[in-house]
Design a protein around this motif. Structure first.
Motif, mmCIF file in Angstrom:
data_model
loop_
_atom_site.group_PDB
_atom_site.id
_atom_site.type_symbol
_atom_site.label_atom_id
_atom_site.label_comp_id
_atom_site.label_asym_id
_atom_site.label_seq_id
_atom_site.Cartn_x
_atom_site.Cartn_y
_atom_site.Cartn_z
ATOM 1 N N GLY A 150 -0.042 9.493 9.400
ATOM 2 C CA GLY A 150 -1.412 9.104 9.689
ATOM 3 C C GLY A 150 -2.386 9.506 8.592
ATOM 4 O O GLY A 150 -2.018 10.172 7.625
ATOM 5 N N PRO A 151 -3.633 9.084 8.746
ATOM 6 C CA PRO A 151 -4.153 8.230 9.830
ATOM 7 C C PRO A 151 -3.635 6.801 9.733
ATOM 8 O O PRO A 151 -3.329 6.318 8.640
ATOM 9 N N ARG A 152 -3.536 6.123 10.884
ATOM 10 C CA ARG A 152 -2.962 4.796 10.944
ATOM 11 C C ARG A 152 -3.838 3.759 10.252
ATOM 12 O O ARG A 152 -5.063 3.883 10.202
ATOM 13 N N PHE A 153 -3.182 2.701 9.740
ATOM 14 C CA PHE A 153 -3.910 1.566 9.197
ATOM 15 C C PHE A 153 -4.656 0.862 10.327
ATOM 16 O O PHE A 153 -4.067 0.549 11.363
ATOM 17 N N ALA A 154 -5.911 0.588 10.107
ATOM 18 C CA ALA A 154 -6.695 -0.071 11.155
ATOM 19 C C ALA A 154 -6.330 -1.537 11.301
ATOM 20 O O ALA A 154 -6.480 -2.117 12.375
ATOM 21 N N ASP A 155 -5.862 -2.167 10.229
ATOM 22 C CA ASP A 155 -5.598 -3.606 10.248
ATOM 23 C C ASP A 155 -4.114 -3.937 10.340
ATOM 24 O O ASP A 155 -3.717 -5.081 10.098
ATOM 25 N N ALA A 156 -3.266 -2.958 10.666
ATOM 26 C CA ALA A 156 -1.828 -3.194 10.725
ATOM 27 C C ALA A 156 -1.368 -3.273 12.174
ATOM 28 O O ALA A 156 -1.846 -2.518 13.025
ATOM 29 N N SER A 157 -0.442 -4.208 12.439
ATOM 30 C CA SER A 157 0.093 -4.377 13.791
ATOM 31 C C SER A 157 1.338 -3.532 14.024
ATOM 32 O O SER A 157 1.905 -3.571 15.104
ATOM 33 N N LYS A 165 0.832 -1.211 0.000
ATOM 34 C CA LYS A 165 0.000 0.000 0.000
ATOM 35 C C LYS A 165 0.862 1.255 0.000
ATOM 36 O O LYS A 165 0.594 2.216 -0.737
ATOM 37 N N ILE A 166 1.886 1.251 0.831
ATOM 38 C CA ILE A 166 2.754 2.423 0.937
ATOM 39 C C ILE A 166 3.566 2.613 -0.334
ATOM 40 O O ILE A 166 3.812 3.751 -0.769
ATOM 41 N N LEU A 167 3.982 1.516 -0.979
ATOM 42 C CA LEU A 167 4.739 1.622 -2.228
ATOM 43 C C LEU A 167 3.899 2.286 -3.314
ATOM 44 O O LEU A 167 4.372 3.197 -4.025
ATOM 45 N N VAL A 168 2.633 1.863 -3.444
ATOM 46 C CA VAL A 168 1.756 2.468 -4.452
ATOM 47 C C VAL A 168 1.540 3.948 -4.159
ATOM 48 O O VAL A 168 1.631 4.800 -5.057
ATOM 49 N N TRP A 169 1.276 4.273 -2.903
ATOM 50 C CA TRP A 169 1.051 5.678 -2.541
ATOM 51 C C TRP A 169 2.313 6.509 -2.754
ATOM 52 O O TRP A 169 2.234 7.676 -3.162
ATOM 53 N N THR A 170 3.488 5.929 -2.502
ATOM 54 C CA THR A 170 4.737 6.665 -2.703
ATOM 55 C C THR A 170 4.895 7.069 -4.156
ATOM 56 O O THR A 170 5.282 8.208 -4.472
ATOM 57 N N PHE A 171 4.581 6.142 -5.081
ATOM 58 C CA PHE A 171 4.667 6.474 -6.501
ATOM 59 C C PHE A 171 3.629 7.529 -6.879
ATOM 60 O O PHE A 171 3.926 8.472 -7.629
ATOM 61 N N HIS A 192 -1.764 5.742 6.328
ATOM 62 C CA HIS A 192 -2.170 5.894 4.932
ATOM 63 C C HIS A 192 -1.303 6.890 4.172
ATOM 64 O O HIS A 192 -1.198 6.796 2.941
ATOM 65 N N THR A 193 -0.726 7.869 4.832
ATOM 66 C CA THR A 193 0.092 8.856 4.122
ATOM 67 C C THR A 193 1.584 8.593 4.275
ATOM 68 O O THR A 193 2.396 9.409 3.839
ATOM 69 N N ASP A 194 1.949 7.489 4.896
ATOM 70 C CA ASP A 194 3.365 7.126 4.976
ATOM 71 C C ASP A 194 3.901 6.844 3.586
ATOM 72 O O ASP A 194 3.237 6.207 2.758
ATOM 73 N N ILE A 195 5.097 7.327 3.304
ATOM 74 C CA ILE A 195 5.835 6.905 2.116
ATOM 75 C C ILE A 195 6.950 5.975 2.576
ATOM 76 O O ILE A 195 7.132 5.751 3.772
ATOM 77 N N LEU A 196 7.693 5.431 1.643
ATOM 78 C CA LEU A 196 8.658 4.394 1.997
ATOM 79 C C LEU A 196 9.681 4.885 3.021
ATOM 80 O O LEU A 196 10.038 4.152 3.945
ATOM 81 N N ILE A 197 10.138 6.122 2.866
ATOM 82 C CA ILE A 197 11.182 6.599 3.770
ATOM 83 C C ILE A 197 10.634 6.819 5.173
ATOM 84 O O ILE A 197 11.321 6.565 6.170
ATOM 85 N N SER A 198 9.380 7.267 5.298
ATOM 86 C CA SER A 198 8.798 7.411 6.632
ATOM 87 C C SER A 198 8.455 6.047 7.218
ATOM 88 O O SER A 198 8.460 5.873 8.436
ATOM 89 N N MET A 199 8.160 5.063 6.354
ATOM 90 C CA MET A 199 7.972 3.693 6.819
ATOM 91 C C MET A 199 9.269 3.159 7.410
ATOM 92 O O MET A 199 9.280 2.500 8.462
ATOM 93 N N VAL A 200 10.375 3.437 6.748
ATOM 94 C CA VAL A 200 11.680 3.031 7.267
ATOM 95 C C VAL A 200 11.932 3.651 8.635
ATOM 96 O O VAL A 200 12.402 2.986 9.558
ATOM 97 N N TYR A 201 11.605 4.931 8.764
ATOM 98 C CA TYR A 201 11.812 5.630 10.033
ATOM 99 C C TYR A 201 10.973 5.009 11.145
ATOM 100 O O TYR A 201 11.458 4.808 12.263
ATOM 101 N N PHE A 235 13.541 13.533 -5.129
ATOM 102 C CA PHE A 235 13.368 14.267 -3.874
ATOM 103 C C PHE A 235 12.024 13.957 -3.233
ATOM 104 O O PHE A 235 11.936 13.682 -2.032
ATOM 105 N N ASN A 236 10.953 14.000 -4.020
ATOM 106 C CA ASN A 236 9.620 13.743 -3.475
ATOM 107 C C ASN A 236 9.434 12.281 -3.102
ATOM 108 O O ASN A 236 8.653 11.971 -2.199
ATOM 109 N N PHE A 237 10.126 11.392 -3.761
ATOM 110 C CA PHE A 237 10.058 9.978 -3.397
ATOM 111 C C PHE A 237 10.568 9.768 -1.971
ATOM 112 O O PHE A 237 10.154 8.833 -1.289
ATOM 113 N N ASN A 238 11.465 10.652 -1.520
ATOM 114 C CA ASN A 238 12.024 10.563 -0.167
ATOM 115 C C ASN A 238 11.725 11.824 0.648
ATOM 116 O O ASN A 238 12.513 12.215 1.508
ATOM 117 N N ASN A 239 10.558 12.441 0.399
ATOM 118 C CA ASN A 239 10.218 13.697 1.065
ATOM 119 C C ASN A 239 9.712 13.409 2.481
ATOM 120 O O ASN A 239 8.516 13.552 2.793
#
Length: 547
Positions: A481-488, A311-317, A493-502, A466-470
């Motif tokens: 946020g907002p957080r995924f309801a089904d994720a542990s 989900k985050i990969l698609v949103w990042t693109f 929903h607005t996380d991109i890959l770099i914020s997911m890494v963080y 730059f925006n790919f890692n903004n």
């Protein structure tokens, strides 16, 4: 009869004998010029600069030696040797200009990439932060219990700077002092009043009121009895009496095992960097070990991370492409508009257009976070008459808000580069198009736009990267946020890959630290951005050849 000797020959001026003094003077002037060049003000300034660099290098070497970081020590010595050779050797003139850039490249790029690659193949994270030796010491300390029947000793809390320590009075009447990092040692010259230590050279006796203020630090302090962790440590509960605590675990260095002396359970090292018993239970503290491709397998095979990752990969693109497209189109439209010579006040309008670009990005994102607040934000409360639109808490509206704020922040940059590209178009080509009868639309589509893309395409690619890692915009505006309801895991929903890494790294405290998995995902992000950029630049070169 020989010709009479001329006056010039007799005096040595103008004749062959005059060449030797003149040549000597020329050589002397050359030596003086060389000496002035080598030992003049420039040389003194270079000497002072290298003295400062060498002093800093010696400090780094000493710190690395103290910390046992021999890799950093060796690298620093190599860089110091290269710097001194480059700036004091006449043979390395080009290297004097290249060396500073090479040093920064090695330290801040190559080393960081290499270390990230190393961490990606380890289990570095919570419970696996240290080496095996450090993990053993931590386990022995954490499992300490007071020795039954052990004698107590009068204790005084002392301080060395900001470091707390204990001074105890032994049965032999000696005063021993130590800190958490320094085992107990006899303090010569200490003063004792009755059974209390009143003065210790090099330490300050902590007054009772300060002891009470730092009660948590005092009761949590452990002062080793000796260099051997198995000898235990001194602890106190009342800041007046010290007791010997020893660990319930016993380490067998030869066998490499840990034994619980209260239960007799034997823990042996496993492949995951933990001490494990036969029943599968493990001790809490582990150490770093290589895990191969396990982190990559976790990223793509573990449902806790694989589903959010897609989900985050698609949103990042979508975010990166949408940001580049919207900012470029708006910037291009404004550049065309304000490039028209018939418009009055163009300079004033251009100045207004670049104002958002002058505001720091992290500050602007934080301001927009407040403006878009559901109940108290300026947008809802003033502009929309008290509406309560969940701009940052609804998944779709939050994504729209992120793109909108990034459009506000990014279009001035595109406006500037498009303005520069339009003004640099060759006027003779445009005149030729008019002479050939091409209309405005045909001129724009066949000449202006291709030439414009040739100039701006590399900048569009860099804007995509730059925006790919903004990270700044996402972190300051929505926090992912907002957080995924089904994720542990703490992802949204607005996380991109770099914020997911963080978030996965656990640096923000929202999850256990997992630097190995975060580094593995960082490599994935690097490969994605690198591949897309390479393909885009290749397409750009083809476009230039066609145009």
């Amino acid at each position: 009869m020989s010709a009479p000797q001329t006056t010039a020959d007799a005096t040595g001026v103008g004749g062959p004998g005059a060449q030797e003094p003149r040549a000597g003077r020329e050589r002397q002037r050359a030596r003086d010029a060389s000496h002035a060049r080598d030992y003049g003000p420039g040389f003194i300034a270079k000497l002072v600069l290298m003295a400062v660099v060498d002093a800093f290098g010696v400090y780094v070497v000493w710190s690395a030696w103290q910390a046992g970081s021999y890799g950093v020590l060796a690298a620093t010595l190599a860089l110091l040797a290269a710097a001194n050779w480059a700036y004091f050797s006449r043979r390395a003139l080009p290297l004097k200009y290249v060396l500073p850039g090479l040093v920064f490249l090695l330290v801040y790029q190559i080393f960081v990439v290499a270390y990230t690659g190393y961490v990606a193949f380890t289990n570095y994270g919570t419970g696996h932060n240290t080496t095996k030796e450090q993990a053993v010491s931590a386990l022995l300390v954490q499992n300490e219990r007071r020795v039954e029947g052990s004698p107590s000793a009068p204790l005084t809390v002392v301080e060395d700077g900001d470091v707390l320590g204990f001074a105890i009075l032994t049965e032999d009447g000696d005063v021993e002092v130590g800190t958490a990092d320094s085992p107990l040692a006899v303090a010569d010259g200490a003063t004792v009043d009755g059974d209390r230590v009143t003065e210790v050279p090099g330490y300050t006796v902590l007054p009772r009121d300060q002891v009470l203020q730092r009660q948590a630090e005092v009761t949590g302090l452990r002062v080793p009895v000796s260099d051997d962790p198995e000898d235990g440590s001194i602890r106190t509960t009342d800041a007046r009496t010290g007791y010997v605590y020893t660990s319930t675990l016993e380490h067998d260095a030869a066998a490499g095992t840990m034994t619980d002396t209260t239960t007799g359970t034997v823990y042996t090292p496993n492949d995951e960097g933990l001490f494990e018993a036969q029943d599968g239970t493990t001790l809490a503290v582990g150490w770093r070990v290589p895990v191969g491709l396990d982190n990559f397998a976790t990223a793509f095979g573990d449902s806790r991370y694989a589903q959010p990752f897609l989900k985050i990969l698609v949103w990042t693109f979508v975010f990166a492409v949408g940001s580049v497209a919207t900012t470029f189109l708006l910037g291009l439209f404004l550049a065309i508009t304000f490039n028209d010579t018939r418009m009055r006040g163009r300079r004033f309008y251009r100045t207004l257009m670049i104002l958002p670009y002058a505001i720091p990005g992290f500050l602007a994102a934080l301001l927009w976070s407040g403006l878009l607040n559901t109940r108290f934000g300026f947008v809802n409360d003033v502009l929309l008459g008290g509406a309560e639109i969940p701009w940052l808490t609804d998944p779709w509206l939050a994504k729209l808000a992120v793109l909108g704020v990034n459009l506000w922040l990014g279009f001035p940059y595109m406006f500037l580069i498009c303005t520069g590209a339009l003004q640099s178009l060759p006027s003779d080509v445009m005149e030729a198009a008019k002479i050939d009868g091409a209309g405005r639309w045909r001129t724009w589509r066949s000449i202006t736009l291709p030439l414009l893309l040739v100039a701006t395409a590399p900048l569009l690619i860099s804007s995509f990267a730059f925006n790919f890692n903004n990270f700044t915009l996402i972190y300051m505006l929505t926090g992912g946020g907002p957080r995924f309801a089904d994720a542990s895991v703490p992802l949204g929903h607005t996380d991109i890959l770099i914020s997911m890494v963080y978030s996965i790294s656990g640096v923000d405290g929202s999850a256990p630290k997992d630097f190995g998995l975060a580094s593995a995902l960082s490599i994935v992000v690097f490969l994605i951005v690198g591949t897309i950029s390479a393909l885009a630049f290749r397409a750009t070169r083809k476009f230039e050849e066609i145009s």
